[in-house]
Design a protein around this motif. Structure first.
Motif, PDB file in Angstrom:
ATOM      1  N   UNK A  92     -57.076 -11.592  12.143  1.00 57.49           N
ATOM      2  CA  UNK A  92     -56.549 -12.014  10.889  1.00 57.49           C
ATOM      3  C   UNK A  92     -56.350 -11.109   9.826  1.00 57.49           C
ATOM      4  N   UNK A  93     -57.266 -10.267   9.641  1.00 55.70           N
ATOM      5  CA  UNK A  93     -56.931  -9.311   8.561  1.00 55.70           C
ATOM      6  C   UNK A  93     -56.410  -7.763   8.840  1.00 55.70           C
ATOM      7  N   UNK A  94     -56.349  -7.278  10.071  1.00 52.32           N
ATOM      8  CA  UNK A  94     -55.817  -5.955  10.392  1.00 52.32           C
ATOM      9  C   UNK A  94     -54.474  -5.931   9.918  1.00 52.32           C
ATOM     10  N   UNK A  95     -53.998  -5.060   9.219  1.00 52.86           N
ATOM     11  CA  UNK A  95     -52.404  -5.067   8.932  1.00 52.86           C
ATOM     12  C   UNK A  95     -51.616  -4.794  10.224  1.00 52.86           C
ATOM     13  N   UNK A  96     -50.457  -5.240  10.434  1.00 50.61           N
ATOM     14  CA  UNK A  96     -49.584  -4.909  11.419  1.00 50.61           C
ATOM     15  C   UNK A  96     -48.836  -3.516  11.279  1.00 50.61           C
ATOM     16  N   UNK A  97     -48.570  -2.948  12.281  1.00 46.55           N
ATOM     17  CA  UNK A  97     -47.857  -1.838  12.474  1.00 46.55           C
ATOM     18  C   UNK A  97     -48.583  -0.376  12.251  1.00 46.55           C
ATOM     19  N   UNK A  98     -50.083  -0.464  12.550  1.00 42.07           N
ATOM     20  CA  UNK A  98     -50.871   0.496  12.582  1.00 42.07           C
ATOM     21  C   UNK A  98     -50.856   1.322  13.612  1.00 42.07           C
ATOM     22  N   UNK A  99     -50.958   2.528  13.703  1.00 47.24           N
ATOM     23  CA  UNK A  99     -51.116   3.332  14.899  1.00 47.24           C
ATOM     24  C   UNK A  99     -52.249   3.237  15.518  1.00 47.24           C
ATOM     25  N   UNK A 100     -52.565   3.656  16.974  1.00 49.31           N
ATOM     26  CA  UNK A 100     -53.907   3.449  17.508  1.00 49.31           C
ATOM     27  C   UNK A 100     -55.092   3.951  16.524  1.00 49.31           C
ATOM     28  N   UNK A 101     -54.811   5.085  15.987  1.00 47.17           N
ATOM     29  CA  UNK A 101     -55.832   5.735  15.387  1.00 47.17           C
ATOM     30  C   UNK A 101     -56.006   5.104  14.055  1.00 47.17           C
ATOM     31  N   UNK A 102     -55.106   4.712  13.523  1.00 41.75           N
ATOM     32  CA  UNK A 102     -55.238   3.843  12.345  1.00 41.75           C
ATOM     33  C   UNK A 102     -55.905   2.518  12.508  1.00 41.75           C
ATOM     34  N   UNK A 103     -55.764   2.043  13.707  1.00 41.03           N
ATOM     35  CA  UNK A 103     -56.564   0.747  14.029  1.00 41.03           C
ATOM     36  C   UNK A 103     -57.769   0.950  14.381  1.00 41.03           C
ATOM     37  N   UNK A 104     -58.024   2.156  14.869  1.00 43.87           N
ATOM     38  CA  UNK A 104     -59.570   2.588  15.319  1.00 43.87           C
ATOM     39  C   UNK A 104     -60.271   2.787  13.908  1.00 43.87           C
ATOM     40  N   UNK A 105     -59.800   3.549  12.944  1.00 42.76           N
ATOM     41  CA  UNK A 105     -60.372   3.547  11.507  1.00 42.76           C
ATOM     42  C   UNK A 105     -60.556   2.359  10.989  1.00 42.76           C
ATOM     43  N   UNK A 106     -59.782   1.367  10.877  1.00 40.23           N
ATOM     44  CA  UNK A 106     -59.594   0.150  10.212  1.00 40.23           C
ATOM     45  C   UNK A 106     -60.763  -0.541  10.759  1.00 40.23           C
ATOM     46  N   UNK A 107     -61.008  -0.605  11.999  1.00 39.17           N
ATOM     47  CA  UNK A 107     -62.120  -1.317  12.938  1.00 39.17           C
ATOM     48  C   UNK A 107     -63.541  -0.831  12.328  1.00 39.17           C
ATOM     49  N   UNK A 108     -63.519   0.704  12.123  1.00 42.70           N
ATOM     50  CA  UNK A 108     -64.631   1.368  12.010  1.00 42.70           C
ATOM     51  C   UNK A 108     -65.173   0.927  10.386  1.00 42.70           C
ATOM     52  N   UNK A 109     -64.061   0.754   9.432  1.00 41.93           N
ATOM     53  CA  UNK A 109     -64.337   0.332   8.122  1.00 41.93           C
ATOM     54  C   UNK A 109     -64.934  -1.044   7.965  1.00 41.93           C
ATOM     55  N   UNK A 110     -64.371  -1.715   8.803  1.00 41.09           N
ATOM     56  CA  UNK A 110     -64.588  -3.357   8.902  1.00 41.09           C
ATOM     57  C   UNK A 110     -66.008  -3.401   9.322  1.00 41.09           C
ATOM     58  N   UNK A 111     -66.389  -2.723  10.096  1.00 39.22           N
ATOM     59  CA  UNK A 111     -67.484  -3.259  10.822  1.00 39.22           C
ATOM     60  C   UNK A 111     -68.916  -2.410   9.741  1.00 39.22           C
ATOM     61  N   UNK A 112     -68.603  -1.330   9.316  1.00 37.45           N
ATOM     62  CA  UNK A 112     -69.542  -0.876   8.520  1.00 37.45           C
ATOM     63  C   UNK A 112     -69.422  -0.966   7.005  1.00 37.45           C
ATOM     64  N   UNK A 113     -68.539  -1.201   6.562  1.00 39.51           N
ATOM     65  CA  UNK A 113     -68.133  -1.549   5.063  1.00 39.51           C
ATOM     66  C   UNK A 113     -67.852  -3.141   4.863  1.00 39.51           C
TER      67      UNK A 113
END
Length: 232
Positions: A92-113
């Motif tokens: 629901x929250x992850x923006x559309x259109x992110x590159x694979x690396x940007x998706x990975x970075x987003x998930x990492x921030x979601x989990x820890x932050x």
């Protein structure tokens, strides 16, 4: 690999174990120890299809049944479902259109932050490797665990996101920092990831090695003498 993680078990169905419990006078807790032990080993036999969080929960469930004479099993499915809730929130929250690396970075921030997973920073080795920081049901409840326990959550979260088709990457690896109080990391292994500045400070681990790391941390807590800080 199974022999390194767990003593050899003779596989039998739950009904056979229950029959044995009835005919030999086993207490219910002993029956639960066998059931949870079998469930743990069954996860290990799944290879690449193993769900690390579920395996870690079965490991914790066995210890709970053994030491507390529990009359009810640890609700593994309920705790495991917390990862499904995280997957839904990311969808629901992850923006559309992110590159694979940007998706990975987003998930990492979601989990820890955003979700708020913290790395245990005990004053002593015994405090840092407390079962409350290693056993997965405690880690999911308190949102605080060792770097290995956090890596298990990170690995499982990425795996479930891939299975749900939420992220576009398919391959990754997880690493543990040399420091026991730093966050684990994940990198893409399909060639799209750039150079990692801290690569020399990371130990890349397989799912089986992560479970072995957690068991080693528990050993350090329960056998509380001076251990070498150098990892094998």
């Amino acid at each position: 690999m199974l022999d390194l993680l767990y003593p050899p078990l003779t596989f039998s169905s739950s009904s056979r174990l229950y029959l044995r419990a009835l005919t030999t006078g086993w207490r219910r807790a002993q029956f639960h120890v066998c059931i949870t032990g079998e469930s743990f080993v069954a996860q290990l036999t799944l290879g690449n299809q193993m769900d690390l969080v579920t395996a870690a929960l079965h490991m914790a469930a066995e210890d709970e049944a053994m030491k507390s004479n529990a009359h009810a099993l640890l609700p593994v499915e309920t705790f495991s479902a917390r990862l499904d809730t995280m997957v839904s929130e990311i969808r629901e929250q992850m923006p559309f259109g992110l590159s694979p690396q940007e998706q990975l970075d987003w998930v990492h921030r979601y989990l820890f932050d955003t979700w708020g997973l913290k790395i245990a920073k005990g004053m002593t080795q015994g405090e840092q490797f407390s079962p409350y920081r290693v056993y997965m049901h405690h880690v999911l409840t308190q949102r605080c665990g060792t770097s290995a326990a956090a890596a298990v959550i990170l690995h499982t979260l990425l795996s479930r996101l891939i299975k749900a088709g939420i992220v576009s990457f398919k391959e990754y690896k997880v690493g543990l920092p040399i420091s026991n109080i730093a966050r684990p990391i994940a990198v893409l292994t399909d060639g799209s990831a750039g150079p990692l500045k801290c690569a020399g400070m990371i130990r890349w681990v397989t799912p089986y090695q992560l479970l072995a790391e957690m068991l080693g941390q528990l050993k350090r807590f329960f056998w509380n003498w001076e251990w070498s800080t150098v990892r094998a």
